[in-house]
Structure formats: structure tokens, C-alpha cells
Design an enzyme around this catalytic site. Structure first.
Site, PDB file in Angstrom:
ATOM      1  N   ASP A  14       5.278   4.506  43.980  1.00 24.68           N
ATOM      2  CA  ASP A  14       4.183   5.300  43.408  1.00 24.68           C
ATOM      3  C   ASP A  14       2.822   4.775  43.888  1.00 24.68           C
ATOM      4  OD1 ASP A  14       3.043   7.285  41.916  1.00 24.68           O
ATOM      5  OD2 ASP A  14       3.316   6.287  39.982  1.00 24.68           O
ATOM      6  N   ASN A  62       7.997  16.882  41.480  1.00 22.07           N
ATOM      7  CA  ASN A  62       6.954  16.865  42.525  1.00 22.07           C
ATOM      8  C   ASN A  62       6.779  18.228  43.194  1.00 22.07           C
ATOM      9  OD1 ASN A  62       7.698  13.450  43.577  1.00 22.07           O
ATOM     10  ND2 ASN A  62       6.147  14.154  42.141  1.00 22.07           N
TER      11      ASN A  62
HETATM   12  C1  IPE Z   1       7.498   9.426  40.608  1.00 26.96           C
HETATM   13  O1  IPE Z   1       6.134   9.377  40.808  1.00 26.96           O
HETATM   14  C2  IPE Z   1       8.171  10.086  41.770  1.00 26.96           C
HETATM   15  C3  IPE Z   1       8.105   9.378  43.043  1.00 26.96           C
HETATM   16  C4  IPE Z   1       7.590   8.199  43.255  1.00 26.96           C
HETATM   17  C5  IPE Z   1       8.682  10.070  44.156  1.00 26.96           C
HETATM   18  P1  IPE Z   1       5.153  10.484  40.195  1.00 26.96           P
HETATM   19  O2  IPE Z   1       3.781  10.061  40.542  1.00 26.96           O
HETATM   20  O3  IPE Z   1       5.597  11.820  40.628  1.00 26.96           O
HETATM   21  O4  IPE Z   1       5.455  10.344  38.640  1.00 26.96           O
HETATM   22  P2  IPE Z   1       4.522  10.535  37.370  1.00 26.96           P
HETATM   23  O5  IPE Z   1       3.838  11.853  37.538  1.00 26.96           O
HETATM   24  O6  IPE Z   1       3.548   9.397  37.396  1.00 26.96           O
HETATM   25  O7  IPE Z   1       5.442  10.456  36.221  1.00 26.96           O
HETATM   26  C1  IPE Z   2       4.162   8.582  45.167  1.00 25.93           C
HETATM   27  O1  IPE Z   2       2.774   8.554  45.212  1.00 25.93           O
HETATM   28  C2  IPE Z   2       4.764   9.482  46.203  1.00 25.93           C
HETATM   29  C3  IPE Z   2       5.295  10.744  45.682  1.00 25.93           C
HETATM   30  C4  IPE Z   2       5.353  11.085  44.431  1.00 25.93           C
HETATM   31  C5  IPE Z   2       5.797  11.689  46.652  1.00 25.93           C
HETATM   32  P1  IPE Z   2       1.888   9.634  44.433  1.00 25.93           P
HETATM   33  O2  IPE Z   2       1.702  10.804  45.327  1.00 25.93           O
HETATM   34  O3  IPE Z   2       2.472   9.925  43.110  1.00 25.93           O
HETATM   35  O4  IPE Z   2       0.529   8.855  44.294  1.00 25.93           O
HETATM   36  P2  IPE Z   2      -0.415   8.820  43.008  1.00 25.93           P
HETATM   37  O5  IPE Z   2       0.439   8.369  41.869  1.00 25.93           O
HETATM   38  O6  IPE Z   2      -0.932  10.207  42.821  1.00 25.93           O
HETATM   39  O7  IPE Z   2      -1.465   7.839  43.363  1.00 25.93           O
HETATM   40 MG    MG Z   3       2.251   9.098  41.257  1.00 29.52          MG
END
Ligand code: IPE
Ligand code: IPE
Ligand code: MG
Length: 234
Positions: A14, A62
């Protein structure tokens, strides 16, 4: 105390977006940096003797992001896996995917099949990519598989217990020993709920593109010093 090397490590990768925004870059640049980081860190983790590494690359939820971001990520999966096709085989890493097929595009599904087929005999570690993955859906899908097999008289109810249930998940992998989440969020976000039941959880504020070898070593040291009791007294 030293709990040794965890057999199965799982990472919620993340913070790609925030990592990029902080530097005045586009969120998608953060995803690219995350991919580059994953290649190095994954190899390092498996070289440490970890047998199974699961990574959360894209959650079912996502798909709710902008079409620009989702499109970029899907393109990146296809491009990255095409580019790294020989990387896994050369490093003797078996690649698996966990997640629902729908609504992934044919391009994504095709490269997933190719990489899995290419690496099916590799024995130097398993790299499980969770893509279009949700843990509740995985439990529901496993339950449906079991119900179908039961209906066809292929299993009996006595065959199902907490250990054999793993056979019906997307991949038959051992329980997770250490779960790492980067970027400072302290939640599970629908990741591997069944397999995490007794995992040690490690949260770091480091965003995934900065999660390097040293950062993994910190997580490992923390894990090795935990008092892992699993219900017993130590
Ligand atoms: C979890 O991260 C999914 C991945 C790392 C692929 P998200 O950023 O999507 O999750 P939330 O929104 O913080 O729960
Ligand atoms: C994790 O990073 C990757 C995916 C969920 C695909 P994020 O895209 O959630 O990054 P933040 O949490 O918005 O910084
Ligand atoms: Mg995230």
C-alpha cells in the site's frame, strides 16, 4: 527468542499513490515505482528462505477507482509480466495468481496463464499474486466448490476441516506466518482472511515503493522476536 524464517509472508503493498503525490508525481508513477520495488524485494525475501510470498496487487474493490488508474494498472500487469516472463523462470520461482477471473480482460488472463504454465515446475519459492482478489469472495468461492463436489458425491462432509479447507481456496497454500502492510494503514482490507488467522501482523509507515531489503529485515527481526503462542503458554 528466535522464530526463524517465516514459511509464508504476505504483503499488502500500500501507499503507491501517496508516495507519488508527496513527490509531485502522478499516482500512476507510484504504481510503476511499486512494480520496480516489488521485483527487487520479492527476490530478496525468497532468497532469505521464505518459501511462499503472497502480494496484494489489486483488490476487487480497486475496480472502483478512476478508469484512468484502473486502465494504467491493468496495462502495467500485462507489460510487467510480459517483460518479466523469463525473470521468474531464471530465478526458479513458481508464480501463482489468486483472484476471480471476471472482469479481468483477455490480455491479463492470457499472460497469467502463460506465466503459470512457464513456471509450474519451478521449485525455488512460490510467488502468489493476488489480483482482482477479495478474501470474502475467496471464502464464498471455496464454499461453492465444496458444495459442488459434495453434490457430485466426490467428497464427504468429514473431508472438510480447518486444515483441508485450504485445498479449496484459490491456491492451496500454507497459512500465512507474517503479514506486512506498508504506508501506515492499520487494517486488513479484505486480504487473505482465512489464511491470516494466526499470522503475526507488522505495520510500517514506509510506503511500498520504499519498502526495500532493509525494511524487510526490520519486519523479519520484529517477527523473530515475537512471542508466538498460538493459544498455548510459552
Ligand atoms: C489494499 O489497498 C489493496 C492493495 C494493496 C492492492 P487499498 O489502498 O486499496 O485499501 P484501502 O482502501 O486502504 O482499504
Ligand atoms: C497500493 O497503493 C496499490 C494498489 C491498491 C493498486 P495505493 O494506490 O492504494 O496508494 P495510496 O494508498 O492511495 O497511497
Ligand atoms: Mg491504498
Amino acid at each position: 527468542m528466535n522464530n526463524g524464517i517465516p514459511n509464508h509472508v504476505a504483503i499488502i503493498m500500500d501507499g503507491n499513490g501517496r508516495w507519488a503525490t508527496k513527490q509531485g508525481k502522478k499516482r500512476t508513477d507510484g504504481h510503476y515505482a511499486g512494480y520496480k520495488r516489488l521485483k527487487k524485494t520479492a527476490l530478496y525475501i525468497l532468497s532469505k528462505g521464505v518459501k511462499y510470498l503472497s502480494v496484494f496487487a489489486f483488490s476487487t474493490e480497486n475496480f472502483g477507482r478512476s478508469s484512468e488508474e484502473v486502465g494504467y494498472l491493468m496495462d502495467l500487469f500485462v507489460k510487467a509480466f510480459k517483460k518479466e516472463r523469463t525473470f521468474f523462470k531464471d530465478n526458479n520461482i513458481k508464480v501463482l495468481f489468486s483472484g476471480r477471473k471476471k472482469p479481468l480482460s483477455d490480455d491479463v488472463l492470457k499472460i497469467i496463464d502463460i506465466i503459470q504454465e512457464d513456471t509450474k515446475d519451478c521449485s525455488g519459492g512460490v510467488f502468489n499474486v493476488c489480483l482482482n482478489y477479495g478474501a470474502q469472495a475467496e471464502i464464498v468461492d471455496a464454499t461453492k466448490k465444496i458444495a459442488q463436489l459434495y453434490k457430485e458425491d466426490k467428497i464427504s462432509l468429514d473431508d472438510i476441516d480447518t486444515n483441508t479447507y485450504y485445498h479449496y481456496l484459490y491456491n492451496d497454500l500454507p497459512p500465512v506466518d507474517l503479514m506486512i502492510r506498508t504506508s501506515g494503514e492499520i487494517r486488513i482490507s479484505n486480504f487473505m482472511l482465512y489464511s491470516l488467522s494466526y499470522a503475526e501482523l507488522y505495520f510500517t509507515s514506509t510506503c511500498f515503493p520504499d519498502f526495500d531489503e532493509k525494511e524487510f529485515d526490520k519486519a523479519l527481526e520484529d517477527y523473530q522476536n515475537r512471542n508466538i503462542t498460538k493459544g498455548k503458554i510459552k
